[in-house]
Structure formats: structure tokens, C-alpha cells
Design an enzyme around this catalytic site. Structure first.
Site, PDB file in Angstrom:
ATOM      1  N   ASP A   8       0.843  -1.203   0.000  1.00 28.17           N
ATOM      2  CA  ASP A   8       0.000   0.000   0.000  1.00 28.17           C
ATOM      3  C   ASP A   8       0.879   1.255   0.000  1.00 28.17           C
ATOM      4  OD1 ASP A   8       0.823  -0.164   2.616  1.00 28.17           O
ATOM      5  OD2 ASP A   8      -1.187  -0.163   3.500  1.00 28.17           O
ATOM      6  N   SER A   9       2.208   1.056   0.028  1.00 28.06           N
ATOM      7  CA  SER A   9       3.134   2.170  -0.225  1.00 28.06           C
ATOM      8  C   SER A   9       2.836   2.806  -1.579  1.00 28.06           C
ATOM      9  CB  SER A   9       4.590   1.685  -0.175  1.00 28.06           C
ATOM     10  OG  SER A   9       4.765   0.563  -1.026  1.00 28.06           O
TER      11      SER A   9
ATOM     12  N   ASP B  87      -0.895  -6.292  -0.170  1.00 25.31           N
ATOM     13  CA  ASP B  87      -1.353  -5.663   1.071  1.00 25.31           C
ATOM     14  C   ASP B  87      -2.873  -5.557   1.114  1.00 25.31           C
ATOM     15  OD1 ASP B  87       0.690  -5.019   2.812  1.00 25.31           O
ATOM     16  OD2 ASP B  87       1.138  -3.101   1.846  1.00 25.31           O
TER      17      ASP B  87
ATOM     18  N   LYS C  66      -0.980  -9.509   3.106  1.00 27.54           N
ATOM     19  CA  LYS C  66      -0.258  -8.965   4.265  1.00 27.54           C
ATOM     20  C   LYS C  66      -1.193  -8.037   5.038  1.00 27.54           C
ATOM     21  CE  LYS C  66       3.304  -5.859   3.736  1.00 27.54           C
ATOM     22  NZ  LYS C  66       2.829  -4.652   4.433  1.00 27.54           N
TER      23      LYS C  66
ATOM     24  N   GLU D 295      -1.437  -5.553   8.770  1.00 33.00           N
ATOM     25  CA  GLU D 295      -0.651  -4.880   9.817  1.00 33.00           C
ATOM     26  C   GLU D 295      -1.367  -4.980  11.155  1.00 33.00           C
ATOM     27  OE1 GLU D 295       0.094  -0.815   8.667  1.00 33.00           O
ATOM     28  OE2 GLU D 295       0.951  -1.390   6.733  1.00 33.00           O
TER      29      GLU D 295
ATOM     30  N   GLU E 283       9.103  -3.934  10.601  1.00 28.21           N
ATOM     31  CA  GLU E 283       9.535  -2.658  10.013  1.00 28.21           C
ATOM     32  C   GLU E 283      10.053  -1.721  11.113  1.00 28.21           C
ATOM     33  OE1 GLU E 283       6.835  -0.929   7.219  1.00 28.21           O
ATOM     34  OE2 GLU E 283       7.923   0.972   7.136  1.00 28.21           O
TER      35      GLU E 283
HETATM   36  O1  KIV Z   1       3.557  -1.079   1.631  1.00 22.78           O
HETATM   37  C1  KIV Z   1       4.728  -1.460   1.608  1.00 22.78           C
HETATM   38  O2  KIV Z   1       5.476  -1.240   0.657  1.00 22.78           O
HETATM   39  C2  KIV Z   1       5.224  -2.193   2.766  1.00 22.78           C
HETATM   40  C3  KIV Z   1       6.695  -2.399   2.891  1.00 22.78           C
HETATM   41  C4  KIV Z   1       7.340  -1.150   3.338  1.00 22.78           C
HETATM   42  C5  KIV Z   1       7.049  -3.549   3.777  1.00 22.78           C
HETATM   43  O3  KIV Z   1       4.467  -2.574   3.609  1.00 22.78           O
END
Ligand code: KIV
Length: 263
Positions: A44-45, A83, A111, A113, A180
Site C-alpha cells: 500500500d506504499s 497488502d 499482508k 498490519e 519494520e
Molecule cells: O507497503 C509497503 O510497501 C510495505 C513495505 C514497506 C514492507 O508494507
């Protein structure tokens, strides 16, 4: 040979380090996978590096599903992890419904969080065939609770809790953990405490794998976080930068002490 969850488990068992990078489109997915990067993360970056937001919070499940499908078309043999974005897994039922969309778009694993509260969600997803990576430490979706992007687990109470939560999430069925921005010694402790692969970003040299955001390791964007190395500088080409990252991780040359945090 396609990378699967078993490949990552074997790496851990054999003490081999593995590289992982974010990817958001087909062309870069092809190049990153061809460079031998084991895991492609549709993070989600993308809200920050593609969409220009100042956090990951505006990203939607539809955004991630779209980019997952793009990456899946370019992927050669890497494992695809996607994500679940902010508030798409607030309840286990939401998680199941939204994870299904990402898996159908081409993800091999999702993934999420969080901490101990994820246990029920992880149990539900993994029992129904969705492998899960649990992301702990500096979890960017919680930036407003943390009051900024700060290193996590620096005091002993927080560190002990993070070890406990990692064990708990492994027991609930998590397949991978991402840590992280945590002190290197804490990441080493967690990597030792669980039997599943642990991937670090700003978590020191002792995790089983290392992940970076692609734009960061190519030197794109403004501020360079401490844990990032610009691999394009020496490599001279984008393909070379991906290959240099892969070998630096496998040969334990990255991260170096200047990329790490202490307690
Ligand atoms: O969203 C992302 O790119 C991430 C990484 C920084 C691990 O969660």
C-alpha cells in the site's frame, strides 16, 4: 522454479537470506522477478510512491487488486504478496471478503498490519486457503496512533510484547512476519523465537529476508530513510540495481550497520 511458501520455509531452515521488493506494474514485476527476487510485494506504499498521498491510508482494495493483476501478468517465478489496505480487515469477515479479491487478482499471500488482535483473522484466512504475512513494528497504517513514523520496540516492555505477539500470530497460522523499523537486536530475537520466515525493513541484518520499496532503492523520491541504500548509484542500470540488491541480501552485505537501528 516458482517460489512458493515452501521455498521461503526452506530458506529459513537452511539459514539462507532472501530478497523481496515492492512492485506495482507488469514491466517492473518482470524485471524484478528476472533478477531473482523471491517475493514481489504490491504494497500500500503505492499510495505514496504512485499516487502522491502523504500516507497509505487513502489506498483501496480496488487499487491493490488492480496493481496485483498488473504484477501477476509480468511475474516470472516470484511469490506475489499483496497488502490489505487500511480498514479493509477491520473485522475477520471484511478480511475474508477482501482477501478473496486480492487472491483472485493474482496474489499468492496477503499482508496485514497489527498485533495480537489479528490472531482471529489469521486463523480464519489461513484455514480457508489464504496464506498471511503479519506486519509488525512500524506499521504505516497506524501512523496516526504512533504520532509519526517512529522506530518501534525500543523499550524492553514494548520489545517483550512484540516477541509475544509474533509467537501468538505464528500459532494462529501466520506464514511470514514482516518487521519494520525495529532495533536489530529485537528483530534477531523475534527471528529466533518463531519458526516461520521473518522479513525485515529497517530491522537489521539477522532477519531471514530483506524488503525495500523499489522507488527507495532506485534513489527516487525525496527523503531517504536511514534503512535504505541506493542500489542504482553503483549498478548503473535498473536491472543491475535489482540484481545488486538480490546478491547483497543473499551474501549478507545488506543491510550494513549504517542502515540499522539500535534500542
Ligand atoms: O507497503 C509497503 O510497501 C510495505 C513495505 C514497506 C514492507 O508494507
Amino acid at each position: 522454479m516458482a517460489v512458493t511458501i515452501n521455498t521461503l520455509r526452506d530458506y529459513k531452515r537452511n539459514g539462507e537470506k532472501f530478497p523481496m521488493l515492492t512492485a506495482y506494474d507488469s514491466t517492473f514485476a518482470q524485471a524484478i522477478s528476472a533478477a531473482g527476487i523471491d517475493v514481489l510485494l504490491i504494497g500500500d506504499s503505492l499510495g505514496m510512491v504512485l499516487q502522491g498521498h502523504d500516507s497509505t491510508l487513502p489506498v483501496t482494495v480496488e487499487d491493490i487488486a488492480y496493481h496485483t493483476a498488473c504484477v501477476a501478468r509480468g511475474n516470472q517465478h516470484s511469490l506475489i504478496m499483496s497488502d490489505l489496505p487500511f480498514m479493509s480487515y477491520g473485522t475477520p469477515e471484511d478480511a475474508l471478503r477482501n482477501a478473496a479479491k486480492l487472491m483472485q487478482a493474482g496474489a499468492h499471500m496477503v499482508k496485514i498490519e497489527g498485533t495480537d488482535w489479528l490472531a482471529e483473522t489469521i486463523r480464519l484466512l489461513t484455514e480457508r486457503g489464504v496464506p498471511v504475512c503479519a506486519h509488525l513494528g512500524l506499521t504505516p497504517q497506524f501512523v496516526n496512533k504512533f504520532g509519526g513514523y517512529k522506530v518501534q520496540g525500543r523499550d524492553e516492555r514494548q520489545a517483550g510484547l512484540m516477541v509475544q505477539h509474533s509467537r501468538m500470530l505464528e500459532q494462529a497460522g501466520a506464514d511470514v512476519i514482516i518487521l519494520e523499523c525495529v532495533p536489530s537486536a529485537l528483530a534477531a530475537r523475534i527471528t529466533e523465537a518463531v519458526t516461520i520466515p521473518v522479513v525485515g525493513i529497517g530491522a537489521g541484518p539477522d532477519t531471514d529476508g530483506q524488503v525495500l520499496v523499489m522507488h527507495d532503492m532506485l534513489g527516487l523520491g525525496g527523503r531517504k530513510p536511514r534503512f535504505v541504500k541506493n542500489f542504482l548509484e553503483d549498478a548503473g542500470s535498473i536491472q543491475g540495481a535489482f540484481e545488486a540488491f538480490a546478491s547483497a541480501v543473499r551474501e549478507r552485505r545488506f543491510p550494513a550497520p549504517e542502515h540499522c537501528f539500535s534500542a
